[in-house]
Design an enzyme around this catalytic site. Structure first.
Site, short mmCIF file in Angstrom:
data_model
loop_
_atom_site.label_atom_id
_atom_site.label_comp_id
_atom_site.label_asym_id
_atom_site.label_seq_id
_atom_site.Cartn_x
_atom_site.Cartn_y
_atom_site.Cartn_z
N ASN A 10 1.04 -1.19 -0.16
CA ASN A 10 -0.09 -0.03 -0.14
C ASN A 10 0.74 1.06 -0.08
O ASN A 10 1.60 1.62 1.00
CB ASN A 10 -0.85 -0.04 1.27
CG ASN A 10 -1.79 1.20 1.43
OD1 ASN A 10 -1.62 2.11 0.20
ND2 ASN A 10 -2.30 1.48 2.55
N TRP A 11 1.27 2.01 -1.11
CA TRP A 11 1.98 2.84 -1.27
C TRP A 11 1.19 4.19 -0.58
O TRP A 11 2.03 5.26 -0.47
CB TRP A 11 2.17 3.19 -2.82
CG TRP A 11 3.39 2.44 -3.16
CD1 TRP A 11 4.08 1.35 -2.34
CD2 TRP A 11 4.23 2.18 -4.58
NE1 TRP A 11 4.93 0.84 -3.28
CE2 TRP A 11 4.96 1.38 -4.43
CE3 TRP A 11 3.97 3.27 -5.77
CZ2 TRP A 11 5.89 1.03 -5.58
CZ3 TRP A 11 4.68 2.86 -6.67
CH2 TRP A 11 5.59 2.15 -6.69
N LYS A 12 0.18 4.08 -0.15
CA LYS A 12 -0.46 5.40 0.29
C LYS A 12 -0.30 6.60 -0.65
O LYS A 12 -0.28 6.64 -1.62
CB LYS A 12 -0.17 5.60 1.74
CG LYS A 12 -0.10 4.41 2.70
CD LYS A 12 0.28 4.43 4.09
CE LYS A 12 -0.18 3.20 4.61
NZ LYS A 12 -0.03 3.17 6.27
N HIS A 93 -9.29 1.54 5.23
CA HIS A 93 -8.30 1.56 5.79
C HIS A 93 -8.36 2.46 6.95
O HIS A 93 -9.31 3.73 6.91
CB HIS A 93 -7.21 2.23 4.95
CG HIS A 93 -5.82 2.02 5.38
ND1 HIS A 93 -5.37 2.76 6.43
CD2 HIS A 93 -4.78 1.16 5.29
CE1 HIS A 93 -4.01 2.54 6.71
NE2 HIS A 93 -3.76 1.63 5.90
N GLU A 95 -6.69 4.88 8.05
CA GLU A 95 -6.33 6.28 7.63
C GLU A 95 -7.37 7.06 6.72
O GLU A 95 -7.56 8.35 6.69
CB GLU A 95 -5.19 6.39 6.59
CG GLU A 95 -3.78 6.18 7.71
CD GLU A 95 -2.45 5.36 7.12
OE1 GLU A 95 -2.46 5.39 5.80
OE2 GLU A 95 -1.91 4.92 7.67
N GLU A 168 -5.16 -4.75 10.80
CA GLU A 168 -4.19 -3.63 11.02
C GLU A 168 -4.48 -2.77 12.25
O GLU A 168 -5.17 -1.75 11.96
CB GLU A 168 -4.06 -2.54 9.67
CG GLU A 168 -3.89 -3.33 8.32
CD GLU A 168 -3.33 -2.29 7.21
OE1 GLU A 168 -2.22 -2.49 6.98
OE2 GLU A 168 -3.76 -1.16 7.36
N GLY A 174 3.13 2.41 10.70
CA GLY A 174 3.86 3.40 10.63
C GLY A 174 4.82 3.58 11.94
O GLY A 174 5.45 4.82 11.93
N SER A 214 3.77 -1.89 10.41
CA SER A 214 5.24 -2.05 10.46
C SER A 214 5.77 -3.56 10.23
O SER A 214 6.51 -4.19 10.90
CB SER A 214 5.64 -1.70 11.89
OG SER A 214 5.19 -0.39 12.07
N GLY A 235 3.01 -0.96 4.11
CA GLY A 235 3.10 0.41 3.82
C GLY A 235 4.58 0.82 3.66
O GLY A 235 4.97 0.38 2.42
N GLY A 236 5.05 1.30 4.63
CA GLY A 236 6.42 1.96 4.38
C GLY A 236 7.28 0.93 3.55
O GLY A 236 8.34 1.28 2.75
P1 13P Z 1 3.24 0.27 7.66
O1 13P Z 1 3.45 -0.97 6.84
O2 13P Z 1 3.88 1.56 7.37
O3 13P Z 1 3.13 -0.01 8.99
O4 13P Z 1 1.71 0.61 7.21
C1 13P Z 1 0.84 -0.40 7.49
C2 13P Z 1 -0.41 0.12 6.38
O5 13P Z 1 -0.95 0.88 6.92
C3 13P Z 1 -0.54 -0.50 5.16
O6 13P Z 1 -1.83 -0.41 4.92
#
Ligand code: 13P
Length: 257
Positions: A10-12, A93, A95, A168, A174, A214, A235-236
């Site tokens: 997920n590149w956000k 999600h 977010e 999640e 993050g 994470s 994510g990251g």
């Molecule tokens: P991180 O891997 O950066 O913690 O993000 C997880 C996430 O929200 C994937 O959708």
């Protein structure tokens, strides 16, 4: 598990066309690791360019609107992302739930729109740190998921193919610190039980449940060894081919599955 582990990046809100080289590298590496199903959810603007070049990975969106079309400035429909090449969409999600005030009912409406457009969905759920500390995490997740997933009567016949659930926990996203394997194991077990209650033994057991928060190359193997963990939403660590494929490699280890 009979099915391949599912590793989704997920590149956000990261990525311009300069990132296409990274997507290419991920696609090339995925061709060498066929034991794992690798997918990327870039920003809307990169769905089509990545889809056009990808030979192995599938491309998805990070959201869609619940309506088919109309006067919704700035929004994008499920059919539009499908037309751009998306095969799936991430929904619910945290977010979006917190940053855009998305309710369970809205997330459910988006799921219906996405499924009707022929997309697969990754339905996210996750509790806050405060909810966990107060001992209400299990009850919260059951309620959130039950109200966000398609009601049994509205679920597609091939739901195990079309629906993935992502656990999640918000407090692990993050932060660099993933949930413990005990916490992940407990919650994935709870989610499995809920899926069986909702959709029946046969289908409910087949829906993949993936973990996000994470996940990194150095903690991926222990997370994938947890029962009921069928992959990861990353994510990251999905922003570079090196770290993302490090995670995919850990998922493909025969000892883990
Ligand atoms: P991180 O891997 O950066 O913690 O993000 C997880 C996430 O929200 C994937 O959708």
């Amino acid at each position: 598990m009979a099915r391949r582990p599912y590793i989704v990046g997920n590149w956000k809100m990261h990525g311009t066309r300069a990132m296409l080289s990274e997507a290419r590298a991920i696609d090339r590496a995925a061709q060498r690791h066929m034991k794992v199903e690798v997918a990327l959810a870039p920003p809307f603007t990169l769905i089509h360019p990545i889809h056009r070049e990808a030979e192995q990975i599938s491309v998805g969106a990070q959201d869609c609107h619940h309506a088919d079309g109309g006067a919704h400035t700035g929004d994008i429909s499920a059919a539009m992302v499908a037309d751009a090449g998306a095969k799936f969409v991430i929904l619910g999600h945290s977010e979006r739930r917190t940053g855009h005030g998305e309710s369970d009912a809205l997330v459910r409406a988006k799921a219906a729109a996405a499924l009707a457009a022929g997309l697969r969905i990754i339905m996210c759920c996750g509790e806050s740190g405060e909810t966990r500390e107060s001992g209400r995490a299990v009850a919260f997740i059951k309620k959130q998921l039950k109200a966000s997933l398609p009601a049994p009567a509205d679920a597609p016949a091939d739901l195990a193919e079309r629906i993935t659930v992502a656990y999640e926990p918000i407090w692990a996203i993050g932060t660099g610190t993933a949930a413990t394997t005990a916490d992940i194991g407990e919650m994935h077990g709870v989610i499995r039980q809920l899926l069986v209650e909702l959709y029946g033994e046969e289908q409910g057991r087949e829906v993949r449940i993936i973990y996000g928060g994470s996940v990194k190359p150095d903690n991926a193997a222990e997370i994938f060894a947890v029962p009921e963990v069928s992959g990861a939403l990353v994510g990251g660590a999905s922003l570079t081919a090196d770290s993302f494929m490090g995670i995919a490699l850990a998922a493909g280890e025969p000892s883990d599955h």
